[in-house]
Design a protein around this motif. Structure first.
Motif, PDB file in Angstrom:
ATOM      1  N   PRO A  86       4.411   3.220  -5.988  1.00  0.00           N
ATOM      2  CA  PRO A  86       4.518   4.671  -6.150  1.00  0.00           C
ATOM      3  C   PRO A  86       5.789   5.224  -5.524  1.00  0.00           C
ATOM      4  O   PRO A  86       6.389   4.596  -4.635  1.00  0.00           O
ATOM      5  CB  PRO A  86       3.272   5.199  -5.437  1.00  0.00           C
ATOM      6  N   GLU A  87       6.190   6.375  -5.986  1.00  0.00           N
ATOM      7  CA  GLU A  87       7.361   7.061  -5.440  1.00  0.00           C
ATOM      8  C   GLU A  87       7.195   7.226  -3.941  1.00  0.00           C
ATOM      9  O   GLU A  87       6.146   7.619  -3.451  1.00  0.00           O
ATOM     10  CB  GLU A  87       7.497   8.441  -6.098  1.00  0.00           C
ATOM     11  N   GLY A  88       8.241   6.892  -3.197  1.00  0.00           N
ATOM     12  CA  GLY A  88       8.189   7.068  -1.744  1.00  0.00           C
ATOM     13  C   GLY A  88       7.668   5.865  -0.990  1.00  0.00           C
ATOM     14  O   GLY A  88       7.741   5.825   0.241  1.00  0.00           O
ATOM     15  N   CYS A  89       7.151   4.867  -1.681  1.00  0.00           N
ATOM     16  CA  CYS A  89       6.662   3.653  -1.018  1.00  0.00           C
ATOM     17  C   CYS A  89       7.871   2.847  -0.523  1.00  0.00           C
ATOM     18  O   CYS A  89       8.799   2.573  -1.295  1.00  0.00           O
ATOM     19  CB  CYS A  89       5.823   2.812  -1.977  1.00  0.00           C
ATOM     20  N   SER A  90       7.886   2.495   0.740  1.00  0.00           N
ATOM     21  CA  SER A  90       9.008   1.739   1.291  1.00  0.00           C
ATOM     22  C   SER A  90       8.973   0.303   0.784  1.00  0.00           C
ATOM     23  O   SER A  90       7.929  -0.209   0.366  1.00  0.00           O
ATOM     24  CB  SER A  90       8.948   1.749   2.817  1.00  0.00           C
ATOM     25  N   PHE A  91      10.115  -0.371   0.859  1.00  0.00           N
ATOM     26  CA  PHE A  91      10.146  -1.775   0.480  1.00  0.00           C
ATOM     27  C   PHE A  91       9.323  -2.618   1.449  1.00  0.00           C
ATOM     28  O   PHE A  91       8.749  -3.642   1.057  1.00  0.00           O
ATOM     29  CB  PHE A  91      11.580  -2.284   0.396  1.00  0.00           C
ATOM     30  N   ASP A  92       9.273  -2.208   2.720  1.00  0.00           N
ATOM     31  CA  ASP A  92       8.410  -2.907   3.675  1.00  0.00           C
ATOM     32  C   ASP A  92       6.962  -2.858   3.210  1.00  0.00           C
ATOM     33  O   ASP A  92       6.281  -3.886   3.121  1.00  0.00           O
ATOM     34  CB  ASP A  92       8.508  -2.272   5.061  1.00  0.00           C
ATOM     35  N   ASP A  93       6.471  -1.654   2.920  1.00  0.00           N
ATOM     36  CA  ASP A  93       5.088  -1.517   2.455  1.00  0.00           C
ATOM     37  C   ASP A  93       4.885  -2.261   1.135  1.00  0.00           C
ATOM     38  O   ASP A  93       3.830  -2.862   0.898  1.00  0.00           O
ATOM     39  CB  ASP A  93       4.712  -0.049   2.289  1.00  0.00           C
ATOM     40  N   GLY A  94       5.900  -2.223   0.287  1.00  0.00           N
ATOM     41  CA  GLY A  94       5.792  -2.921  -0.991  1.00  0.00           C
ATOM     42  C   GLY A  94       5.581  -4.413  -0.818  1.00  0.00           C
ATOM     43  O   GLY A  94       4.783  -5.033  -1.527  1.00  0.00           O
ATOM     44  N   ALA A  95       6.280  -5.016   0.149  1.00  0.00           N
ATOM     45  CA  ALA A  95       6.116  -6.443   0.405  1.00  0.00           C
ATOM     46  C   ALA A  95       4.797  -6.746   1.104  1.00  0.00           C
ATOM     47  O   ALA A  95       4.303  -7.876   1.028  1.00  0.00           O
ATOM     48  CB  ALA A  95       7.288  -6.958   1.243  1.00  0.00           C
ATOM     49  N   LEU A  96       4.231  -5.738   1.777  1.00  0.00           N
ATOM     50  CA  LEU A  96       2.960  -5.937   2.474  1.00  0.00           C
ATOM     51  C   LEU A  96       1.752  -5.669   1.578  1.00  0.00           C
ATOM     52  O   LEU A  96       0.607  -5.911   1.998  1.00  0.00           O
ATOM     53  CB  LEU A  96       2.901  -5.034   3.713  1.00  0.00           C
ATOM     54  N   ILE A  97       1.983  -5.197   0.368  1.00  0.00           N
ATOM     55  CA  ILE A  97       0.863  -4.978  -0.560  1.00  0.00           C
ATOM     56  C   ILE A  97       0.123  -6.292  -0.821  1.00  0.00           C
ATOM     57  O   ILE A  97      -1.113  -6.314  -0.886  1.00  0.00           O
ATOM     58  CB  ILE A  97       1.363  -4.367  -1.885  1.00  0.00           C
ATOM     59  N   GLU A  98       0.854  -7.399  -0.935  1.00  0.00           N
ATOM     60  CA  GLU A  98       0.184  -8.681  -1.221  1.00  0.00           C
ATOM     61  C   GLU A  98      -0.802  -9.074  -0.128  1.00  0.00           C
ATOM     62  O   GLU A  98      -1.968  -9.381  -0.421  1.00  0.00           O
ATOM     63  CB  GLU A  98       1.215  -9.778  -1.463  1.00  0.00           C
ATOM     64  N   PRO A  99      -0.423  -9.112   1.165  1.00  0.00           N
ATOM     65  CA  PRO A  99      -1.430  -9.438   2.179  1.00  0.00           C
ATOM     66  C   PRO A  99      -2.545  -8.407   2.281  1.00  0.00           C
ATOM     67  O   PRO A  99      -3.692  -8.764   2.588  1.00  0.00           O
ATOM     68  CB  PRO A  99      -0.625  -9.546   3.482  1.00  0.00           C
ATOM     69  N   ILE A 100      -2.247  -7.141   2.018  1.00  0.00           N
ATOM     70  CA  ILE A 100      -3.318  -6.138   1.982  1.00  0.00           C
ATOM     71  C   ILE A 100      -4.277  -6.454   0.842  1.00  0.00           C
ATOM     72  O   ILE A 100      -5.503  -6.322   0.971  1.00  0.00           O
ATOM     73  CB  ILE A 100      -2.732  -4.717   1.838  1.00  0.00           C
ATOM     74  N   THR A 101      -3.729  -6.921  -0.265  1.00  0.00           N
ATOM     75  CA  THR A 101      -4.557  -7.279  -1.419  1.00  0.00           C
ATOM     76  C   THR A 101      -5.487  -8.444  -1.093  1.00  0.00           C
ATOM     77  O   THR A 101      -6.602  -8.520  -1.630  1.00  0.00           O
ATOM     78  CB  THR A 101      -3.662  -7.608  -2.628  1.00  0.00           C
ATOM     79  N   VAL A 102      -5.059  -9.357  -0.230  1.00  0.00           N
ATOM     80  CA  VAL A 102      -5.958 -10.417   0.226  1.00  0.00           C
ATOM     81  C   VAL A 102      -7.195  -9.793   0.864  1.00  0.00           C
ATOM     82  O   VAL A 102      -8.332 -10.212   0.601  1.00  0.00           O
ATOM     83  CB  VAL A 102      -5.249 -11.350   1.223  1.00  0.00           C
ATOM     84  N   GLY A 103      -6.979  -8.775   1.697  1.00  0.00           N
ATOM     85  CA  GLY A 103      -8.103  -8.078   2.310  1.00  0.00           C
ATOM     86  C   GLY A 103      -8.973  -7.370   1.298  1.00  0.00           C
ATOM     87  O   GLY A 103     -10.212  -7.384   1.401  1.00  0.00           O
ATOM     88  N   VAL A 104      -8.360  -6.765   0.300  1.00  0.00           N
ATOM     89  CA  VAL A 104      -9.125  -6.096  -0.755  1.00  0.00           C
ATOM     90  C   VAL A 104      -9.995  -7.107  -1.499  1.00  0.00           C
ATOM     91  O   VAL A 104     -11.189  -6.866  -1.753  1.00  0.00           O
ATOM     92  CB  VAL A 104      -8.181  -5.371  -1.739  1.00  0.00           C
ATOM     93  N   GLY A 105      -9.416  -8.257  -1.839  1.00  0.00           N
ATOM     94  CA  GLY A 105     -10.176  -9.291  -2.536  1.00  0.00           C
ATOM     95  C   GLY A 105     -11.324  -9.819  -1.697  1.00  0.00           C
ATOM     96  O   GLY A 105     -12.425 -10.077  -2.212  1.00  0.00           O
ATOM     97  N   ALA A 106     -11.087  -9.962  -0.401  1.00  0.00           N
ATOM     98  CA  ALA A 106     -12.137 -10.456   0.492  1.00  0.00           C
ATOM     99  C   ALA A 106     -13.299  -9.474   0.562  1.00  0.00           C
ATOM    100  O   ALA A 106     -14.477  -9.871   0.488  1.00  0.00           O
ATOM    101  CB  ALA A 106     -11.563 -10.697   1.882  1.00  0.00           C
ATOM    102  N   ILE A 107     -12.996  -8.196   0.684  1.00  0.00           N
ATOM    103  CA  ILE A 107     -14.057  -7.189   0.786  1.00  0.00           C
ATOM    104  C   ILE A 107     -14.778  -7.034  -0.552  1.00  0.00           C
ATOM    105  O   ILE A 107     -16.010  -6.874  -0.597  1.00  0.00           O
ATOM    106  CB  ILE A 107     -13.489  -5.848   1.288  1.00  0.00           C
ATOM    107  N   ARG A 108     -14.060  -7.108  -1.650  1.00  0.00           N
ATOM    108  CA  ARG A 108     -14.730  -7.078  -2.961  1.00  0.00           C
ATOM    109  C   ARG A 108     -15.710  -8.236  -3.082  1.00  0.00           C
ATOM    110  O   ARG A 108     -16.817  -8.075  -3.613  1.00  0.00           O
ATOM    111  CB  ARG A 108     -13.678  -7.145  -4.080  1.00  0.00           C
ATOM    112  N   ARG A 109     -15.329  -9.396  -2.587  1.00  0.00           N
ATOM    113  CA  ARG A 109     -16.188 -10.582  -2.630  1.00  0.00           C
ATOM    114  C   ARG A 109     -17.485 -10.369  -1.835  1.00  0.00           C
ATOM    115  O   ARG A 109     -18.510 -10.973  -2.136  1.00  0.00           O
ATOM    116  CB  ARG A 109     -15.407 -11.768  -2.067  1.00  0.00           C
ATOM    117  N   CYS A 110     -17.430  -9.504  -0.844  1.00  0.00           N
ATOM    118  CA  CYS A 110     -18.613  -9.235  -0.006  1.00  0.00           C
ATOM    119  C   CYS A 110     -19.646  -8.356  -0.715  1.00  0.00           C
ATOM    120  O   CYS A 110     -20.788  -8.270  -0.266  1.00  0.00           O
ATOM    121  CB  CYS A 110     -18.199  -8.529   1.282  1.00  0.00           C
ATOM    122  N   GLY A 111     -19.254  -7.687  -1.795  1.00  0.00           N
ATOM    123  CA  GLY A 111     -20.143  -6.725  -2.439  1.00  0.00           C
ATOM    124  C   GLY A 111     -19.969  -5.343  -1.827  1.00  0.00           C
ATOM    125  O   GLY A 111     -18.965  -5.048  -1.181  1.00  0.00           O
ATOM    126  N   ASP A 112     -20.951  -4.483  -2.006  1.00  0.00           N
ATOM    127  CA  ASP A 112     -20.901  -3.125  -1.461  1.00  0.00           C
ATOM    128  C   ASP A 112     -21.017  -3.190   0.060  1.00  0.00           C
ATOM    129  O   ASP A 112     -22.024  -3.656   0.597  1.00  0.00           O
ATOM    130  CB  ASP A 112     -22.052  -2.296  -2.038  1.00  0.00           C
TER     131      ASP A 112
END
Length: 340
Positions: free
Chosen positions: A132-158
């Protein structure tokens, strides 16, 4: 252009190679950031069981679109992006059943095939995640490890109103905890490194517990009371952490394995059976998880403030690894930059 390549463990080659050409359905990324993660360190040390040398590392990255192929729509030159670094075959049973993250022929940029540790990178447009507009390149590169966390929590269910204990306060444990809190869970994070726990607390994680001299089961009871933990997520990846999780798990609860273990672990199977514990493996993420991660960062529900320990130019990748090895206990995320 500059390309960094590992021909073998502990060795970095700095190569001058041509800028990649792109096909009709591809884009060319001018790379701006490349984050070093735990699996990259394993590759550098020659300890990663599922990769082969030589390889150009880089699966956590951000940049801008330099060129766009003729058949690509919805993207524009100059746009800030990150990359879904998985390559799927699309024909095996996991792919056909909606589980491409465990594709039988899975390859990952920077692990099984060349990644973004170079100035320019050609990739199919379908792998692009716009930032998104305004997202830093640092945050952009950290989206992948954050996504690991998202995938892990999705795997847990609600997880809303669930008690979740996360083992390990490194970047993956930290981000997984933040995602869980954003999804409405009650969260505690444990580690034996107080500096990492202090950072996690500063990033909004409510319960941070040092277990160096304390029993995990007791710590869980102190935070969650007699109800215990509904879910224990292992982001530490040490044999002792998984053993402790099994001994501390409540009957009819879940243990979720996110960490990349280096060695086999002996576990007490009867304890898992008699308490009817669900043990779930997590392998990376789905593409939908990237969009969730971007939304969580954009909404301020996940923060990256303080997670980057140091920056190095891509021409200093060897020095970056030497820094990591010399400061292993205190390093969180080392970020590679490109001519800045």
């Amino acid at each position: 252009m500059l390309q960094t390549r590992l021909p073998e463990a502990y060795t970095i080659e700095y190569r001058d190679v041509p800028v990649p050409e792109i096909g009709p359905g591809e884009v060319l990324i001018k790379v701006k950031r490349f984050g070093i993660c735990g699996s990259d360190i394993q590759v550098y040390h020659g300890q990663h069981k599922y990769m082969t040398f030589p390889v150009v590392q880089g699966h956590e990255a951000s940049g801008t679109l330099e060129k766009i192929g003729d058949k690509v729509s919805g993207l524009k030159v100059g746009q800030a992006v990150t990359v879904q670094p998985q390559i799927f075959c699309g024909v095996c049973q996991p792919c056909k059943s909606g589980h491409p993250n465990v594709c039988q022929n899975l390859r990952v940029y920077g692990v099984h095939t060349d990644g973004l540790g170079q100035e320019y990178f050609a990739v199919p447009a379908e792998k692009i995640i716009p930032l998104p507009e305004g997202c830093s390149f640092d945050d952009g590169a950290l989206i992948e490890p954050i996504t690991v966390g998202v995938g892990a929590i999705r795997r847990c269910g609600d997880v809303k109103d669930r008690n979740i204990c996360i083992l390990g306060a490194g970047p993956i444990g930290n981000f997984t905890a933040q995602v869980a809190q954003a999804k409405g869970a009650r969260v505690m994070v444990t580690d034996i490194n107080q500096k990492k726990l202090d950072l996690a607390a500063s990033m909004g994680i409510k319960n941070t517990i040092n277990t160096e001299n304390r029993d995990l089961k007791t710590c869980i009871a102190d935070v969650f009371g007699p109800a215990g933990a509904d879910i224990i997520i292992d982001c530490a990846g040490a044999p002792a952490s998984l053993t402790s999780a099994i001994k501390s798990a409540r009957p009819a609860s879940k243990i979720v394995i996110v960490a990349n273990f280096k060695v086999p672990v002996e576990v007490e199977i009867p304890l898992i059976q008699r308490q009817q514990i669900d043990v779930l493996g997590v392998m990376m993420y789905l593409k939908e998880d990237f969009f969730t991660a971007v939304d969580l960062v954009s909404q301020g529900k996940v923060t990256t403030e303080g997670i980057i320990s140091e920056y190095f130019d891509i021409s200093k990748l060897k020095e970056a690894y030497e820094y990591i090895d010399a400061n292993r206990l205190d390093v969180n995320k080392v970020m590679m930059t490109f001519g800045e």
